[in-house]
Design an enzyme around this catalytic site. Structure first.
Site, PDB file in Angstrom:
ATOM      1  N   PHE A   1       0.857  -1.183   0.000  1.00 54.67           N
ATOM      2  CA  PHE A   1       0.000   0.000   0.000  1.00 54.67           C
ATOM      3  C   PHE A   1       0.892   1.232   0.000  1.00 54.67           C
ATOM      4  CE2 PHE A   1      -2.314  -3.357   2.207  1.00 54.67           C
ATOM      5  CZ  PHE A   1      -3.576  -3.320   1.607  1.00 54.67           C
ATOM      6  N   GLU A   2       0.498   2.247  -0.741  1.00 46.18           N
ATOM      7  CA  GLU A   2       1.257   3.499  -0.803  1.00 46.18           C
ATOM      8  C   GLU A   2       0.287   4.670  -0.685  1.00 46.18           C
ATOM      9  OE1 GLU A   2       4.624   4.064  -1.564  1.00 46.18           O
ATOM     10  OE2 GLU A   2       5.346   2.069  -2.162  1.00 46.18           O
ATOM     11  N   THR A   3       0.546   5.554   0.272  1.00 48.82           N
ATOM     12  CA  THR A   3      -0.266   6.755   0.403  1.00 48.82           C
ATOM     13  C   THR A   3       0.555   7.990   0.068  1.00 48.82           C
ATOM     14  OG1 THR A   3      -1.775   7.986   1.846  1.00 48.82           O
ATOM     15  CG2 THR A   3       0.240   7.134   2.861  1.00 48.82           C
TER      16      THR A   3
END
Length: 845
Positions: A326-328
């Site tokens: 996951f990448e924010t």
């Protein structure tokens, strides 16, 4: 309802609100008042500060204290002695049967055992956070998610507690996290400053991304170079989680990424298609649902790599689980301006919180499906391994017992079965002797990891790589190996023991030590530290020793007893202690007259200078490469090296040092006066070891005079704008393996017995061989490409270029490395080249 969430989103992007964290992160939910919330425990709302790692651990300790549903364990310690912890949350019943649950999960991953009833098995979920220290939102999300799971009164949380065992690793990289947290907190403004140019958003070199030795731990699940990864992977194999998360941050102007990754181009070749085609899309629907609820933008199937086995999101894919990256978008501080408005730290945290909850719900809903997949994965691995024509891989280096031990231990750490080889074999022109080589069968549950260790891959669906495109670990260790359709195996190995050599008794004229073993340099440095005079023999010879007639190669070390400041008894005693500690064999001779070759008093024998090393670091220098060197010298030699920032180089008196190391980087900040001092020092006999573009800088400043390989520009005159990334990216050498040709008579190659060696290259810098025909000791073979991606044009340039070359500069020299001999703390096969540059550099021109 959705409109209400969107209004909340817009309010929270710009600033942290006055109401409680529960209303923002978990609107509408009620919680058990007996469980303290993170903001009650910390004294501030999550997102208002970057929480120190020790406070994260203390909060988890508090959860363990107040609830029988929480259990905290310490699985190891970092380089800086921060604890590596796992918090487990489950029902009272499951917590009471935790060991039985674990054993059934391991049984499920072992096709040789009967399959347990998966309908009665809880989902095993591993929520991993914070492998990059300066991507801090995930560790804050770890606080909130653990609180929610333990205290929420929602139906989902209650079902999870009853039907799942959830393991939290709040920070895979505690050392890097605290480095970044200190920076962000100490540079925070009141009110926060959103300007991207503000100091808070621009960490000082090397930043908090990496661990103590400046390594990216999100590449270390395969190499296992560091204690953080070693204990984590050991823990992983005790549980084989069904789902493992890997939370990250990306550029502030981005949105949010979740898997699937780029089809085919970003996928690992040994992972079953079911993982990518069925399971990833199934879980993605949950992530999309949760992100839609809060109105956050997101994307999938682009850019992010899932092929390199050392990622925290890929290693589980090769072990029957689902690894999820996951990448924010990152605030890189507490508040930062973006193209969509100011991004708050709390906003980035919430993105990871909702995807943590989405992962838990997806894992629960697909509990039996994921258990069935785990068994199916290992059953299919055994079946595929049985059909593999190779049947076995045989490996072993008859000249270097330490590298053999290191590689065997590495295989065992990854739960690969290794057997003794019980017969002499000749395979593909290589000899593998009984008792000094080992066998890895392909017919075993870890077949896909066996492929990872021994297979070369050259065919790819894409030509642009986020990271390395080759990872054949047997090549990294420099271990001779070959596929073997048939092999006789002896006992299976469960542990690796070091040899215990008998120290020669009686009076000695001199002692001799072979340089071939990996830890011979460690022994040499300890001898020099002890004040023992050591010399090096520059030609092969044969001598009469306590073992009879013994052959020695160039690079053999000699301790002449007639030139020592200590008594003979003191030298012998200290030598015995050091040899025992480093597991080196010592030979005794009673005469300087050899059986063949040069004698021990020859002019081709000379003293080994004790090195004193300085390395430039700081802004502009590759922290990864500098960290690899620092880690290598600390952990494999035990030699302290002085690290000096480039902006302090003007204060250095280089004549206090024998060797200067220049990792890849930009050195244009070095002043004119410091540059003149450098030129004077090297011309008077100093040794520079330079890497890649540091060598180009030395050339530019006139310290060396080497030439690039000329390349033809065959690019089309025009191309569509949309293909620019793929077209230009295909020109890069992101990380691949080649076969190099060694000049075994040159000191850079001392300790090597074979004329060819796999090397790792991750640069597109191609330099011509030296104009001096003696000073290009490492070139590439006629057909050098072993594994990984390289364009045809670059391959032709590579064939014409040098791997290592020496430039004379007055009485000194520059040793240029254009490959990466110390890559990621795992290229044991090429470390000796670098060690030779350190210890024998002054004899290389």
């Amino acid at each position: 309802m959705k409109k209400q969430y969107l209004l909340l989103l817009l309010a929270w992007i710009t600033a942290f609100p006055a109401f409680s964290q529960v209303d923002y992160y978990f609107p509408g939910e009620s919680f058990d008042p007996a469980i303290p919330s993170p903001d009650d425990f910390l004294g501030y709302p999550v997102g208002d500060w970057h929480t120190r790692y020790d406070l994260i651990v203390k909060y988890y300790e508090k959860l363990d204290e107040v609830s029988p549903l929480a259990q905290l364990q310490t699985i190891g310690y970092t380089h800086e002695h921060r604890p590596k912890v796992i918090l487990t949350i489950a029902s009272t019943q499951n917590m009471g049967n935790l060991e039985s649950i674990r054993q059934k999960q391991v049984q499920l991953a072992d096709p040789s055992q009967s399959k347990p009833d998966v309908s009665q098995m809880p989902a095993i979920v591993h929520l991993g956070y914070g492998v990059h220290g300066n991507e801090p939102s995930s560790a804050e999300a770890a606080l909130l998610t653990a609180y929610w799971l333990l205290a929420s009164q929602s139906e989902l949380a209650q079902n999870l507690r009853e039907q799942a065992v959830v393991h939290f690793d709040p920070t895979l990289n505690p050392d890097g996290r605290d480095r970044h947290s200190l920076w962000a907190n100490s540079n925070k403004g009141f009110p926060p400053v959103a300007d991207p140019l503000d100091r808070e958003h621009n960490e000082a070199w090397p930043g908090g991304r990496t661990n103590h030795y400046w390594f990216d731990l999100n590449r270390d699940w395969l190499p296992l170079a560091h204690p953080e990864s070693q204990v984590k992977v050991d823990w992983y194999h005790q549980w084989y989680p069904n789902v493992t998360t890997d939370f990250h941050e990306m550029g502030t102007n981005s949105t949010y990424f979740f898997e699937p990754t780029k089809p085919y181009g970003s996928e690992n070749p040994v992972v079953p298609r079911k993982n990518y085609d069925e399971i990833n899309p199934l879980f993605a629907k949950y992530f999309a649902k949760y992100m839609d609820e809060i109105g956050s933008l997101y994307w999938t199937k682009e850019v992010f790599d899932n092929s390199y086995p050392g990622y925290g999101s890929t290693y589980p894919d090769i072990h029957g689980g689902l690894g999820l990256v996951f990448e924010t978008a990152s605030s890189r501080g507490h508040l930062q301006a973006s193209q969509r408005g100011d991004i708050s730290f709390a906003f980035t945290i919430r993105n990871h919180v909702v995807n943590s909850l989405a992962t838990l719900e997806a894992s629960l809903d697909n509990r039996e499906f994921m258990h069935d997949y785990l068994r199916e994965f290992f059953e299919s691995a055994v079946a595929e391994g049985a059909k593999d024509p190779a049947k076995n891989y045989v490996f072993g280096d008859e000249f270097d017992q330490s590298r053999n031990r290191l590689f065997i231990q590495f295989l065992l750490d990854h739960r690969i079965k290794v057997y003794e080889n019980s017969s002499d074999l000749t395979l593909n022109g290589q000899n593998f002797k009984k008792g000094n080589s080992w066998v890895v069968p392909t017919n075993q549950p870890q077949y896909r990891m066996v492929r990872t260790m021994f297979e070369y891959e050259k065919e790819f669906a894409d030509s642009v790589f986020y990271d390395a495109s080759a990872w054949t670990m047997a090549a990294a260790y420099g271990i001779p190996f070959s596929a073997a359709p048939a092999a006789k195996t002896g006992a299976v190995l469960s542990e690796v023991s070091a040899p215990d050599y008998e120290f020669p008794s009686g009076k000695a004229y001199a002692y001799l030590m072979d340089w071939s073993d990996y830890f011979a340099p460690k022994m040499l440095y300890q001898l020099q530290e002890a004040g023992i005079h050591v010399e090096m023999i520059n030609r092969a010879f044969s001598a009469q020793t306590q073992e009879g007639a013994t052959d020695f190669s160039a690079g053999t070390l000699m301790i002449p007893m007639g030139f020592q400041k200590m008594s003979a008894d003191q030298v012998s005693q200290k030598l015995q202690e050091i040899a025992s500690a480093t597991h080196q064999q010592v030979f005794k001779v009673e005469t300087g007259l050899n059986l063949s070759g040069i004698d021990l008093g020859s002019n081709l024998v000379g003293a080994v200078q004790k090195p004193k090393v300085i390395m430039l670091v700081g802004p502009g220098v590759s922290s990864y490469e500098a960290g690899e060197i620092w880690h290598l010298m600390d952990t494999k030699i035990g030699m302290p090296i002085t690290k000096v920032n480039t902006d302090n180089f003007g204060r250095v008196n280089l004549f206090d040092y024998t060797t200067l190391i220049l990792p890849s980087g930009n050195y244009n900040s070095i002043s004119g006066g410091a540059l003149e001092h450098l030129k004077d020092w090297v011309s008077r006999g100093g040794t520079i070891i330079s890497f890649k573009n540091a060598s180009l800088w030395l050339n530019q400043k006139g310290i060396t005079d080497e030439s690039l390989v000329e390349s033809e520009n065959n690019d089309p005159e025009t191309l569509p704008f949309a293909v620019r990334r793929d077209f230009e990216g295909a020109k890069e050498v992101g990380g691949s393996i080649y076969l190099a040709q060694l000049d075994l008579s040159h000191p850079i190659a001392y300790g090597y017995q074979r004329e060819t060696l796999p090397v790792y290259r991750n640069t597109s810098i191609f330099v011509q061989p030296s104009k001096n025909k003696y000073l290009t000791p490492i070139r590439y073979t006629e057909n050098p490409h072993l594994g990984g991606y390289i364009s045809n044009a670059n391959l032709e340039l590579l064939k014409q270029s040098a791997g290592v070359l020496i430039s004379s500069s007055g009485r000194g020299r520059v040793i240029h490395f254009f490959d990466s001999p110390n890559f990621r703390g795992t290229w044991f096969g090429t470390n000796k080249l670098f060690f030779n540059a350190i210890f024998f550099g002054n004899s290389m021109n």
